[in-house]
Design a protein around this motif. Structure first.
Motif, PDB file in Angstrom:
ATOM      1  N   THR A 137       0.864  -1.185   0.000  1.00  0.00           N
ATOM      2  CA  THR A 137       0.000   0.000   0.000  1.00  0.00           C
ATOM      3  C   THR A 137       0.903   1.239   0.000  1.00  0.00           C
ATOM      4  O   THR A 137       2.097   1.147   0.333  1.00  0.00           O
ATOM      5  CB  THR A 137      -0.881   0.054   1.262  1.00  0.00           C
ATOM      6  N   ASN A 138       0.332   2.385  -0.338  1.00  0.00           N
ATOM      7  CA  ASN A 138       1.126   3.618  -0.357  1.00  0.00           C
ATOM      8  C   ASN A 138       1.700   3.915   1.018  1.00  0.00           C
ATOM      9  O   ASN A 138       2.840   4.362   1.143  1.00  0.00           O
ATOM     10  CB  ASN A 138       0.281   4.799  -0.828  1.00  0.00           C
ATOM     11  N   ASN A 139       0.908   3.630   2.051  1.00  0.00           N
ATOM     12  CA  ASN A 139       1.370   3.871   3.410  1.00  0.00           C
ATOM     13  C   ASN A 139       2.579   2.981   3.732  1.00  0.00           C
ATOM     14  O   ASN A 139       3.584   3.431   4.287  1.00  0.00           O
ATOM     15  CB  ASN A 139       0.217   3.611   4.392  1.00  0.00           C
ATOM     16  N   GLU A 140       2.492   1.699   3.342  1.00  0.00           N
ATOM     17  CA  GLU A 140       3.618   0.787   3.581  1.00  0.00           C
ATOM     18  C   GLU A 140       4.856   1.247   2.810  1.00  0.00           C
ATOM     19  O   GLU A 140       5.970   1.228   3.334  1.00  0.00           O
ATOM     20  CB  GLU A 140       3.235  -0.634   3.140  1.00  0.00           C
ATOM     21  N   LYS A 141       4.625   1.681   1.563  1.00  0.00           N
ATOM     22  CA  LYS A 141       5.758   2.131   0.748  1.00  0.00           C
ATOM     23  C   LYS A 141       6.475   3.299   1.413  1.00  0.00           C
ATOM     24  O   LYS A 141       7.706   3.334   1.443  1.00  0.00           O
ATOM     25  CB  LYS A 141       5.258   2.587  -0.632  1.00  0.00           C
ATOM     26  N   SER A 142       5.681   4.240   1.956  1.00  0.00           N
ATOM     27  CA  SER A 142       6.337   5.406   2.539  1.00  0.00           C
ATOM     28  C   SER A 142       7.045   5.029   3.845  1.00  0.00           C
ATOM     29  O   SER A 142       8.140   5.519   4.135  1.00  0.00           O
ATOM     30  CB  SER A 142       5.336   6.557   2.668  1.00  0.00           C
ATOM     31  N   LEU A 143       6.448   4.099   4.630  1.00  0.00           N
ATOM     32  CA  LEU A 143       7.126   3.641   5.849  1.00  0.00           C
ATOM     33  C   LEU A 143       8.439   2.934   5.507  1.00  0.00           C
ATOM     34  O   LEU A 143       9.472   3.165   6.148  1.00  0.00           O
ATOM     35  CB  LEU A 143       6.221   2.687   6.629  1.00  0.00           C
ATOM     36  N   ILE A 144       8.388   2.090   4.485  1.00  0.00           N
ATOM     37  CA  ILE A 144       9.587   1.340   4.089  1.00  0.00           C
ATOM     38  C   ILE A 144      10.696   2.318   3.660  1.00  0.00           C
ATOM     39  O   ILE A 144      11.855   2.186   4.060  1.00  0.00           O
ATOM     40  CB  ILE A 144       9.246   0.343   2.953  1.00  0.00           C
ATOM     41  N   LYS A 145      10.302   3.325   2.884  1.00  0.00           N
ATOM     42  CA  LYS A 145      11.281   4.323   2.422  1.00  0.00           C
ATOM     43  C   LYS A 145      11.892   5.052   3.624  1.00  0.00           C
ATOM     44  O   LYS A 145      13.107   5.241   3.698  1.00  0.00           O
ATOM     45  CB  LYS A 145      10.572   5.315   1.502  1.00  0.00           C
ATOM     46  N   ASN A 146      11.037   5.435   4.589  1.00  0.00           N
ATOM     47  CA  ASN A 146      11.539   6.142   5.763  1.00  0.00           C
ATOM     48  C   ASN A 146      12.456   5.262   6.612  1.00  0.00           C
ATOM     49  O   ASN A 146      13.476   5.717   7.106  1.00  0.00           O
ATOM     50  CB  ASN A 146      10.375   6.649   6.611  1.00  0.00           C
ATOM     51  N   ILE A 147      12.086   3.987   6.767  1.00  0.00           N
ATOM     52  CA  ILE A 147      12.948   3.075   7.553  1.00  0.00           C
ATOM     53  C   ILE A 147      14.314   2.982   6.882  1.00  0.00           C
ATOM     54  O   ILE A 147      15.358   3.074   7.527  1.00  0.00           O
ATOM     55  CB  ILE A 147      12.303   1.673   7.680  1.00  0.00           C
ATOM     56  N   GLN A 148      14.295   2.831   5.550  1.00  0.00           N
ATOM     57  CA  GLN A 148      15.563   2.702   4.830  1.00  0.00           C
ATOM     58  C   GLN A 148      16.413   3.968   4.962  1.00  0.00           C
ATOM     59  O   GLN A 148      17.628   3.896   5.122  1.00  0.00           O
ATOM     60  CB  GLN A 148      15.298   2.358   3.358  1.00  0.00           C
ATOM     61  N   THR A 149      15.756   5.140   4.951  1.00  0.00           N
ATOM     62  CA  THR A 149      16.486   6.401   5.103  1.00  0.00           C
ATOM     63  C   THR A 149      17.074   6.509   6.503  1.00  0.00           C
ATOM     64  O   THR A 149      18.256   6.820   6.688  1.00  0.00           O
ATOM     65  CB  THR A 149      15.525   7.598   4.892  1.00  0.00           C
ATOM     66  N   VAL A 150      16.232   6.222   7.485  1.00  0.00           N
ATOM     67  CA  VAL A 150      16.623   6.404   8.883  1.00  0.00           C
ATOM     68  C   VAL A 150      17.715   5.414   9.311  1.00  0.00           C
ATOM     69  O   VAL A 150      18.484   5.687  10.239  1.00  0.00           O
ATOM     70  CB  VAL A 150      15.339   6.299   9.741  1.00  0.00           C
ATOM     71  N   LEU A 151      17.816   4.304   8.601  1.00  0.00           N
ATOM     72  CA  LEU A 151      18.877   3.338   8.908  1.00  0.00           C
ATOM     73  C   LEU A 151      20.256   3.979   8.755  1.00  0.00           C
ATOM     74  O   LEU A 151      21.216   3.591   9.407  1.00  0.00           O
ATOM     75  CB  LEU A 151      18.789   2.131   7.958  1.00  0.00           C
ATOM     76  N   ARG A 152      20.340   4.975   7.892  1.00  0.00           N
ATOM     77  CA  ARG A 152      21.629   5.643   7.652  1.00  0.00           C
ATOM     78  C   ARG A 152      21.847   6.830   8.589  1.00  0.00           C
ATOM     79  O   ARG A 152      22.875   7.468   8.545  1.00  0.00           O
ATOM     80  CB  ARG A 152      21.697   6.128   6.196  1.00  0.00           C
ATOM     81  N   LEU A 153      20.856   7.136   9.412  1.00  0.00           N
ATOM     82  CA  LEU A 153      20.952   8.318  10.277  1.00  0.00           C
ATOM     83  C   LEU A 153      21.099   7.916  11.748  1.00  0.00           C
ATOM     84  O   LEU A 153      20.997   6.741  12.082  1.00  0.00           O
ATOM     85  CB  LEU A 153      19.694   9.186  10.094  1.00  0.00           C
ATOM     86  N   ASN A 154      21.303   8.905  12.607  1.00  0.00           N
ATOM     87  CA  ASN A 154      21.437   8.649  14.042  1.00  0.00           C
ATOM     88  C   ASN A 154      20.057   8.679  14.704  1.00  0.00           C
ATOM     89  O   ASN A 154      19.435   9.735  14.813  1.00  0.00           O
ATOM     90  CB  ASN A 154      22.365   9.724  14.638  1.00  0.00           C
ATOM     91  N   ASN A 155      19.593   7.538  15.184  1.00  0.00           N
ATOM     92  CA  ASN A 155      18.230   7.436  15.718  1.00  0.00           C
ATOM     93  C   ASN A 155      18.061   8.055  17.098  1.00  0.00           C
ATOM     94  O   ASN A 155      16.976   8.040  17.654  1.00  0.00           O
ATOM     95  CB  ASN A 155      17.775   5.979  15.751  1.00  0.00           C
ATOM     96  N   LEU A 156      19.158   8.553  17.661  1.00  0.00           N
ATOM     97  CA  LEU A 156      19.025   9.219  18.957  1.00  0.00           C
ATOM     98  C   LEU A 156      19.075  10.734  18.783  1.00  0.00           C
ATOM     99  O   LEU A 156      18.911  11.482  19.733  1.00  0.00           O
ATOM    100  CB  LEU A 156      20.132   8.741  19.909  1.00  0.00           C
ATOM    101  N   ASN A 157      19.282  11.156  17.537  1.00  0.00           N
ATOM    102  CA  ASN A 157      19.324  12.593  17.257  1.00  0.00           C
ATOM    103  C   ASN A 157      17.921  13.187  17.290  1.00  0.00           C
ATOM    104  O   ASN A 157      16.992  12.618  16.709  1.00  0.00           O
ATOM    105  CB  ASN A 157      19.967  12.791  15.879  1.00  0.00           C
ATOM    106  N   HIS A 158      17.767  14.348  17.970  1.00  0.00           N
ATOM    107  CA  HIS A 158      16.417  14.881  18.163  1.00  0.00           C
ATOM    108  C   HIS A 158      15.741  15.270  16.849  1.00  0.00           C
ATOM    109  O   HIS A 158      14.541  15.143  16.696  1.00  0.00           O
ATOM    110  CB  HIS A 158      16.430  16.053  19.153  1.00  0.00           C
ATOM    111  N   ARG A 159      16.531  15.726  15.893  1.00  0.00           N
ATOM    112  CA  ARG A 159      15.950  16.117  14.599  1.00  0.00           C
ATOM    113  C   ARG A 159      15.424  14.892  13.846  1.00  0.00           C
ATOM    114  O   ARG A 159      14.356  14.915  13.248  1.00  0.00           O
ATOM    115  CB  ARG A 159      17.010  16.793  13.727  1.00  0.00           C
ATOM    116  N   VAL A 160      16.199  13.824  13.885  1.00  0.00           N
ATOM    117  CA  VAL A 160      15.796  12.580  13.197  1.00  0.00           C
ATOM    118  C   VAL A 160      14.552  12.008  13.872  1.00  0.00           C
ATOM    119  O   VAL A 160      13.596  11.598  13.206  1.00  0.00           O
ATOM    120  CB  VAL A 160      16.956  11.554  13.218  1.00  0.00           C
ATOM    121  N   LEU A 161      14.548  12.029  15.205  1.00  0.00           N
ATOM    122  CA  LEU A 161      13.384  11.517  15.946  1.00  0.00           C
ATOM    123  C   LEU A 161      12.129  12.311  15.610  1.00  0.00           C
ATOM    124  O   LEU A 161      11.063  11.761  15.393  1.00  0.00           O
ATOM    125  CB  LEU A 161      13.652  11.578  17.450  1.00  0.00           C
ATOM    126  N   TYR A 162      12.290  13.627  15.537  1.00  0.00           N
ATOM    127  CA  TYR A 162      11.148  14.503  15.278  1.00  0.00           C
ATOM    128  C   TYR A 162      10.633  14.294  13.851  1.00  0.00           C
ATOM    129  O   TYR A 162       9.437  14.116  13.633  1.00  0.00           O
ATOM    130  CB  TYR A 162      11.570  15.954  15.483  1.00  0.00           C
TER     131      TYR A 162
END
Ligand code: ATP
Ligand code: MG
Length: 366
Positions: A251-276
């Motif tokens: 679904t479009n919702n799943e696609k966007s979640l998958i894209k965000n998970i893949q993006t966030v994997l490369r970022l710092n998940n404890l960073n306040h900007r990334v969390l927000y």
């Protein structure tokens, strides 16, 4: 549920037909597992079934099956039949109604799925299905190579049922899967995904993945990243690792979640900007994949002064009022500024503090 099912069998039998519960329900009942739906086989034809259940019948009738819903239980009533000519290793093109239960059971996939229950709750076991249940093993009804060649979807059913029940596949089944697995190309991605979803969400998902890899099905299913998958109790999190959005349906919702998970994997998940920006759900999944504690992520997330833009303690209208201007694009710029300063803890998210700030920084520009 069993009571309702037996009553339904009795109702069909009272009308002069034979009827049995068959397949998953009987298998799961003997294993002490609750089923979601009940498959019934009968010598009554679909039109007879519709006559008997005039009150409960749904219009759906496919391949000689009629679906009846009683007390929120779905009964799929299928007339005994023999199947011929399979089209491209999928659904049979032709079938013939027959009167014999035993003959009907021969067209089924696995011995554990040939167990039946009659109207008195007595188990009928023509093909030693009970023995396989006790030994926790899956054999096909008759020649495995033939069964999988006729309908390649049975390959995935074998792996899915073995996974969910934590059963072995017999050596003959494994060998036949090796020889027929290329036929999986004929099966739609939608049906393949349904079975894969059941495998991935099973308690024994690790065993299921082991089986898929052992049988080389990862290649046939175009899941090149399967061997590196880290199991999560979240299907989207698993599919995000498999990286097959262009191949399997989402679904479009799943696609966007998958894209965000893949993006966030490369970022710092404890960073306040990334969390927000990406939220708790996506960051928690990514953190789990990286071995960062979920608790740390939740803690940092809860420290955020605001979780979304509409939590800012002033709104657009108030900004326009305090500046004595008509609303316009400038409001968005001011909200951007407030959002950044609040997130970076340079401004407290307090109504009066924000009004003073706006007056001081934007008021004089009038
Ligand atoms: P579950 O309902 O838990 O998915 P099930 O075995 O009941 O498992 P159904 O799809 O409900 O699966 O099918 C009911 C029965 O029909 C099966 O138990 C099996 O006897 C038969 N069956 C289903 N699909 C096939 C198939 N592709 N080839 C042969 N027999 C099948
Ligand atoms: Mg079923």
């Amino acid at each position: 549920m069993l009571d309702t099912a037996l009553k339904l069998l009795n109702r069909i039998e009272e009308n002069g037909f034979k009827a049995y519960i068959v397949g998953g329900f009987v298998r799961d009942y003997l294993l002490g597992i609750d089923s979601l739906d009940v498959d019934i086989c009968t010598d009554a034809r679909p039109k007879d079934i519709r006559d008997i259940f005039q009150d409960a019948c749904l219009p759906k009738e496919e391949y000689g099956s009629v679906t009846v819903n009683i007390k929120n239980i779905r009964f799929e009533i299928t007339t005994f039949r023999k199947e011929y000519t399979y089209y491209q290793h999928r659904k049979p093109l032709e079938f013939e109604y027959i009167d014999d239960l035993r003959e009907d059971l021969k067209r089924r996939d696995f011995l554990i799925n040939t167990l039946c229950m009659d109207k008195d709750g007595v188990i009928l076991d023509f093909f030693d299905g009970k023995k396989d249940l006790d030994e926790r093993i899956i054999h096909t009804v008759g020649d495995s190579f033939l069964k999988f060649s006729e309908d390649a979807f049975r390959i995935l059913r074998a792996v899915r049922i073995a996974t969910v029940l934590n059963f072995q596949l017999s050596e003959e089944v494994k060998l036949a899967i090796f020889r027929t697995k290329h036929l999986l190309k004929e099966i739609s991605y939608e049906r393949k995904k349904e079975e894969l979803d059941k495998i991935f969400s099973s308690v024994y998902a690790d065993y299921g993945i082991h089986l898929l890899l052992e049988l080389g099905l990862d290649q046939e299913l175009e899941l090149s990243k399967l061997k590196d998958v880290i199991l999560l109790d979240d299907l989207v999190g698993i599919w995000a690792q498999l990286d097959v959005v262009g191949i399997y349906p989402f679904t479009n919702n799943e696609k966007s979640l998958i894209k965000n998970i893949q993006t966030v994997l490369r970022l710092n998940n404890l960073n306040h900007r990334v969390l927000y920006q990406y939220g708790l759900y996506v960051n928690s999944l990514a953190a789990q994949l990286k071995g960062i504690s979920k608790k740390d992520v939740s803690y940092q997330y809860n420290q955020l002064p605001i979780k979304s833009r509409n939590e800012i303690a002033v709104d657009g209208l108030e900004i326009a009022q305090i500046l004595g201007r008509t609303p316009g694009k400038y409001i968005r710029d001011i909200l951007d500024d407030l959002e950044n300063k609040i997130l970076d803890l340079e401004l407290v998210n307090d109504h009066q503090v924000l009004l003073d700030y706006i007056d001081e920084h934007y008021g004089s520009t009038q």
